[in-house]
Enzyme design. Structure first.
Site, PDB file in Angstrom:
ATOM      1  N   LYS A 132       0.853  -1.197   0.000  1.00 59.00           N
ATOM      2  CA  LYS A 132       0.000   0.000   0.000  1.00 59.00           C
ATOM      3  C   LYS A 132       0.885   1.242   0.000  1.00 59.00           C
ATOM      4  CE  LYS A 132      -3.728   0.394   2.494  1.00 59.00           C
ATOM      5  NZ  LYS A 132      -4.405   0.503   3.809  1.00 59.00           N
TER       6      LYS A 132
HETATM    7  C1  E4P Z   1      -7.663   1.415   4.226  1.00 56.84           C
HETATM    8  O1  E4P Z   1      -6.865   0.576   4.133  1.00 56.84           O
HETATM    9  C2  E4P Z   1      -7.526   2.730   4.875  1.00 56.84           C
HETATM   10  O2  E4P Z   1      -6.246   2.902   5.346  1.00 56.84           O
HETATM   11  C3  E4P Z   1      -8.517   2.849   5.970  1.00 56.84           C
HETATM   12  O3  E4P Z   1      -9.755   2.305   5.565  1.00 56.84           O
HETATM   13  C4  E4P Z   1      -8.704   4.253   6.488  1.00 56.84           C
HETATM   14  O4  E4P Z   1      -9.771   4.215   7.393  1.00 56.84           O
HETATM   15  P1  E4P Z   1     -10.087   5.356   8.451  1.00 56.84           P
HETATM   16  O5  E4P Z   1     -10.588   6.534   7.709  1.00 56.84           O
HETATM   17  O6  E4P Z   1     -11.140   4.748   9.330  1.00 56.84           O
HETATM   18  O7  E4P Z   1      -8.814   5.632   9.199  1.00 56.84           O
END
Ligand code: E4P
Length: 223
Positions: free
Chosen positions: A86
């Site tokens: 990622k």
């Molecule tokens: C996905 O992998 C993102 O990093 C994550 O869904 C972010 O979520 P949040 O907005 O709840 O921190």
């Protein structure tokens, strides 16, 4: 639709692995922080054992191209080439996505708040794009429209990229992302719990059960 779990909690992953048609697990440093100062790669290896063939998406931490590439290298050495790296779509992140894709590494372009970031990630060949649904809504950005535009761009350019919509706080947001054409979603365990906690569902099950028992004086069909 591919359903993924946005958590690193091993108990929750084991629990939902048994229930969901689970396509993967996604993490980021904030999700890791919730588990404390863990031995990350040992922990992720344990998660791999639990999820089997499902995909694992692990986020880099470095902020320069060199650091991001080295993070990606470490993740792959520790967890295998099938791992999705990622990478936030910043300038350095985009440069790294291009470079990782040239090496055939699997990439999830993340921290996507805008259509434009998404268009660039598609052009750079990212395997998945992770638009942040709830965070966009908090900024008064129409998340559903962003997903729709990115899905259209994928079709228009015959790209192999897929939308892995993320950052959900409720099931209604997930439904919208699905309707707009996201191919995958990643949800925290609390959103999955929310989905099944509707009183009407349990009430229907209770009513069916009571009607059966009243009629046949048994608790189930096999007894
Ligand atoms: C996905 O992998 C993102 O990093 C994550 O869904 C972010 O979520 P949040 O907005 O709840 O921190």
């Amino acid at each position: 639709m591919k359903f993924m779990l946005d958590t690193l909690n091993l108990d929750q992953i084991s629990y939902y692995q048994a229930i969901l048609p689970l396509a993967g697990v996604t993490t980021n440093p904030s999700i890791i922080k919730k588990e404390g100062k863990i031995d990350l790669f040992h922990y992720l290896s344990e998660i791999k054992k639990v999820i089997g063939q499902a995909d694992l998406h692990v986020q880099v931490v470095g902020e320069t191209k060199d650091d991001i590439e080295q993070d990606a290298q470490t993740i792959i050495e520790q967890l295998g080439t099938e791992t999705f790296i990622k990478v936030p779509v910043t300038e350095a992140g985009l440069a790294t996505i291009k470079s990782l894709k040239k090496k055939g590494i699997r990439v999830t372009a993340t921290a996507i708040y805008t259509e434009f970031q998404g268009y660039l990630a598609i052009a750079a060949g990212a395997d998945y794009l992770a638009p942040y649904y709830n965070r966009m809504e908090n900024l008064n950005i129409n998340a559903a429209n962003v997903i729709h535009a990115l899905v259209e761009e994928i079709h228009r350019t015959s790209s192999k990229s897929e939308i892995l919509a993320a950052s959900f706080k409720n099931v209604g947001q997930v439904n919208q992302a699905c309707r707009k054409g996201a191919q995958a979603v990643t949800l925290s365990p609390s959103v999955f719990a929310q989905a099944f906690n509707m009183p009407a569902i349990q009430q229907a099950v209770n009513d069916f059960h009571n009607d059966w028992r009243d009629t046949f004086h048994t608790e189930n069909i096999h007894s």
